[in-house]
Design an enzyme around this catalytic site. Structure first.
Site, PDB file in Angstrom:
ATOM      1  N   LEU A   6      48.804  54.032  33.637  1.00  0.00           N
ATOM      2  CA  LEU A   6      48.665  52.634  34.034  1.00  0.00           C
ATOM      3  C   LEU A   6      47.189  52.286  34.196  1.00  0.00           C
ATOM      4  O   LEU A   6      46.510  52.808  35.079  1.00  0.00           O
ATOM      5  CB  LEU A   6      49.423  52.384  35.340  1.00  0.00           C
ATOM      6  CG  LEU A   6      50.894  52.838  35.345  1.00  0.00           C
ATOM      7  CD1 LEU A   6      51.555  52.464  36.667  1.00  0.00           C
ATOM      8  CD2 LEU A   6      51.661  52.248  34.176  1.00  0.00           C
ATOM      9  N   GLN A  78      50.313  44.563  29.576  1.00  0.00           N
ATOM     10  CA  GLN A  78      50.917  43.943  30.748  1.00  0.00           C
ATOM     11  C   GLN A  78      50.228  42.601  30.949  1.00  0.00           C
ATOM     12  O   GLN A  78      49.106  42.526  31.432  1.00  0.00           O
ATOM     13  CB  GLN A  78      50.756  44.828  31.988  1.00  0.00           C
ATOM     14  CG  GLN A  78      51.507  44.306  33.204  1.00  0.00           C
ATOM     15  CD  GLN A  78      51.245  45.098  34.478  1.00  0.00           C
ATOM     16  OE1 GLN A  78      50.257  45.820  34.574  1.00  0.00           O
ATOM     17  NE2 GLN A  78      52.130  44.962  35.461  1.00  0.00           N
ATOM     18  N   GLY A  83      53.092  44.469  39.445  1.00  0.00           N
ATOM     19  CA  GLY A  83      53.630  45.681  40.047  1.00  0.00           C
ATOM     20  C   GLY A  83      53.738  46.841  39.076  1.00  0.00           C
ATOM     21  O   GLY A  83      53.674  46.680  37.849  1.00  0.00           O
ATOM     22  N   HIS A 308       9.560  52.253  39.219  1.00  0.00           N
ATOM     23  CA  HIS A 308       8.764  53.247  39.923  1.00  0.00           C
ATOM     24  C   HIS A 308       8.677  52.971  41.429  1.00  0.00           C
ATOM     25  O   HIS A 308       8.742  51.842  41.877  1.00  0.00           O
ATOM     26  CB  HIS A 308       7.348  53.335  39.325  1.00  0.00           C
ATOM     27  CG  HIS A 308       6.652  52.017  39.186  1.00  0.00           C
ATOM     28  ND1 HIS A 308       6.951  51.099  38.218  1.00  0.00           N
ATOM     29  CD2 HIS A 308       5.645  51.475  39.913  1.00  0.00           C
ATOM     30  CE1 HIS A 308       6.169  50.048  38.337  1.00  0.00           C
ATOM     31  NE2 HIS A 308       5.368  50.240  39.372  1.00  0.00           N
TER      32      HIS A 308
END
Length: 393
Positions: A6, A78, A83, A308
């Site tokens: 996932l 997705q 969820g 620097h």
């Protein structure tokens, strides 16, 4: 067995680092966070990787391609972050037979993942001090008997670690209703598997959910040490060595060795003369550390520049950040208390005595800027020369 990883989330708790890079693709030692998970699955014997992607999907696809370490890679989109069960369901058309599911923003110990792939159906778990923040498992005689999400009164201290081996039947159970949080929870699928199968708990020795910036530092502290041993002898260096070998690997020959390492300086990075790189520091490709700079236990992302006479400690710098000469990061409170950091509008403890700053991509500081502990500079933020910055911007 196929492995679903996932990797669709943005990572709102880790902002501003995820403003243009999805959280699973943030750097941990010598590879993105999600690559550690994919490697764990490949090492455990996965015959195909299915990456569930969404936010900044092309970044994931560019890294893994169609094949990774000789294992085919497929992708599922997705469209909405609704969820974990919703994410796995997005990969449903790729699934046949038993399958594993792992979170792309989690780190797991390899031995447990190896066992997970041989014990199907199984779920990884780890003992925690505060189980109310997790899904909690109940077991009896080596079998998982129940799982409950973030209970007010936890029955055990055995937390769900977000790694599962599901039987083939579970593909029919992925379309679960939304919870009170409005998300389709993978724990509802696990509960159904527990009802109908004998589910083995696989206990992890070590596990980490990388959700907030200081956890990215912790992830690098863990994996940099393992990388040091696994990659010894390659051209990427664990801290800048002296002599001609250092120049070939992108490290100036006068750069000092780290005192306690393991620092990892990626190929194509540049470390200037008299620089001091120590702790579990990661300096990514294209990054520049200038003359007489000290970097301690920090992540310097791709194409960032620390000019620097600067000091950076216990901090995370995003891509294309430019620290002007003499920029100093403070990483310790005067009262010696834990440093706090703002997550989604709330000031929370990092549980770290030393923590510096988190700087979003493209931010720039003026010369001689001073940055206080627990500070957040957003994407493209700027400071003026000589400024003391005490509040997020």
């Amino acid at each position: 067995m196929k492995a679903v990883v996932l990797a669709a989330g943005e990572g709102t708790r880790i902002r501003p680092l995820s403003a243009s890079v999805p959280k699973p693709m943030l750097p941990v030692a010598d590879r993105p966070l999600a690559a550690h998970t994919v490697d764990a699955a490949v090492d455990a014997g996965a015959d195909e990787i299915i990456l569930v992607i969404g936010y900044e999907a092309e970044t994931v696809e560019e890294h893994f391609g169609s094949e990774y370490r000789g294992v085919p890679v497929s992708y599922a989109i997705q469209e909405e972050q609704a969820g974990t069960a919703h994410a796995v369901n997005a990969a449903g058309e790729h699934l046949e037979g038993p399958f594993a599911v792992l979170n792309g923003d989690n780190l797991y110990d390899q031995a447990a993942i190896d066992r997970l792939f041989t014990e199907c159906p199984a779920v990884c778990a780890i003992e925690v001090e505060e189980p109310r923040n997790y899904g909690v498992l109940s077991t009896n005689d080596g079998v998982v008997t129940d799982i409950v999400e973030k209970p007010a009164d936890p029955p055990t201290n055995l937390a769900n670690a977000g790694a599962y081996a599901f039987p083939a039947e579970a593909t029919e159970w992925l379309d679960v209703p939304a919870s009170e949080r409005g998300e389709h929870e993978i724990t509802d699928v696990v509960a159904k598997v527990i009802d109908q199968f004998t589910v083995t708990p696989v206990t992890l020795e070590r596990w980490m959910d990388v959700g907030r910036p200081w956890e990215l530092l912790e992830a690098n502290e863990w994996k940099a040490r393992r990388t040091r041993g696994a990659r010894r002898g390659r051209r990427e260096r664990r801290g800048p060595p002296g002599g001609q070998r250092g120049r070939r690997s992108g490290c100036d020959g006068q750069a000092r060795r780290p005192d306690r390492g393991p620092a990892l300086i990626r190929s194509g990075a540049t470390v200037g003369p008299n620089a001091y790189v120590r702790g579990a520091t990661l300096i990514e490709e294209g990054a520049t550390v200038g003359n007489a700079v000290e970097v301690k236990n920090s992540v310097i992302s791709r194409d960032a520049s620390v000019s620097h006479l600067s000091y950076v400690g216990d901090s995370v710098l995003g891509r294309d950040v430019n620290f002007g000469a003499g920029t100093t990061v403070a990483n310790l409170r005067h009262d010696d208390g834990d440093v706090k950091f703002t997550v989604k509008g709330d000031r929370v403890s990092t549980n770290r005595r030393k923590f510096g700053v988190v700087v979003g991509d493209g931010a720039k500081t003026g010369i001689n800027t001073s940055l206080t502990p627990g500070l957040k500079l957003d994407t493209d933020a700027t400071t003026t020369p000589g400024e003391v910055v005490e509040r997020d911007r």
